[in-house]
Write a protein that holds these residues in place. Structure first.
Motif, short mmCIF file in Angstrom:
data_model
loop_
_atom_site.label_atom_id
_atom_site.label_comp_id
_atom_site.label_asym_id
_atom_site.label_seq_id
_atom_site.Cartn_x
_atom_site.Cartn_y
_atom_site.Cartn_z
N GLU A 4 -6.26 37.29 19.45
CA GLU A 4 -6.33 36.94 18.04
C GLU A 4 -7.55 36.03 17.82
O GLU A 4 -7.67 34.99 18.47
N PRO A 5 -8.47 36.43 16.94
CA PRO A 5 -9.61 35.56 16.65
C PRO A 5 -9.13 34.24 16.06
O PRO A 5 -8.14 34.20 15.33
N VAL A 14 -7.84 34.04 21.29
CA VAL A 14 -6.76 33.66 22.20
C VAL A 14 -5.79 34.83 22.32
O VAL A 14 -5.41 35.43 21.32
N GLY A 15 -5.40 35.12 23.55
CA GLY A 15 -4.38 36.13 23.80
C GLY A 15 -3.23 35.49 24.55
O GLY A 15 -3.42 34.53 25.30
N TYR A 16 -2.03 36.01 24.34
CA TYR A 16 -0.86 35.45 25.03
C TYR A 16 0.17 36.53 25.31
O TYR A 16 0.44 37.37 24.46
N GLU A 24 -4.80 33.76 27.64
CA GLU A 24 -6.21 34.06 27.85
C GLU A 24 -7.00 33.44 26.72
O GLU A 24 -6.61 33.52 25.56
N VAL A 25 -8.12 32.82 27.10
CA VAL A 25 -8.98 32.17 26.11
C VAL A 25 -10.39 32.69 26.28
O VAL A 25 -10.96 32.62 27.38
N ALA A 26 -10.95 33.24 25.21
CA ALA A 26 -12.33 33.71 25.20
C ALA A 26 -13.17 32.71 24.42
O ALA A 26 -12.79 32.28 23.33
N GLY A 30 -19.14 33.23 25.98
CA GLY A 30 -18.98 34.47 26.74
C GLY A 30 -17.95 34.40 27.84
O GLY A 30 -17.56 35.42 28.39
N GLY A 31 -17.49 33.21 28.19
CA GLY A 31 -16.49 33.06 29.25
C GLY A 31 -15.11 33.50 28.78
O GLY A 31 -14.76 33.37 27.61
N LEU A 32 -14.34 34.04 29.72
CA LEU A 32 -12.95 34.43 29.46
C LEU A 32 -12.11 33.87 30.60
O LEU A 32 -12.40 34.13 31.77
#
Length: 71
Positions: A4-5, A14-16, A24-26, A30-32
């Protein structure tokens, strides 16, 4: 994992996964990164925090095991 932006100067999205307790954090740089064993309430607090980067620094980094996925 669906991301989700978010509105943040440092964090892009952020993804969960509640089932896996994986966050997960982007970053705009550019890092994830993948953080393990993150409870759903911590994810919810991150998403509602006025400063996503500040919340990450204070409540997630150094508290949960993580590894870079890319970047």
């Amino acid at each position: 994992m669906l991301h989700e932006p978010v509105s943040s100067t440092n964090v892009r999205s952020v993804g969960y996964s509640q089932a896996e307790r994986v966050l997960e954090v982007a970053f705009h740089s550019g890092g994830l990164y993948r953080y393990d064993n993150v409870p759903a309430d911590v994810h919810a607090a991150l998403m509602s925090a006025p400063s996503k980067g500040g919340f990450l620094a204070r409540f997630i980094k150094g508290h949960y095991p993580y590894r870079p996925i890319s970047g």
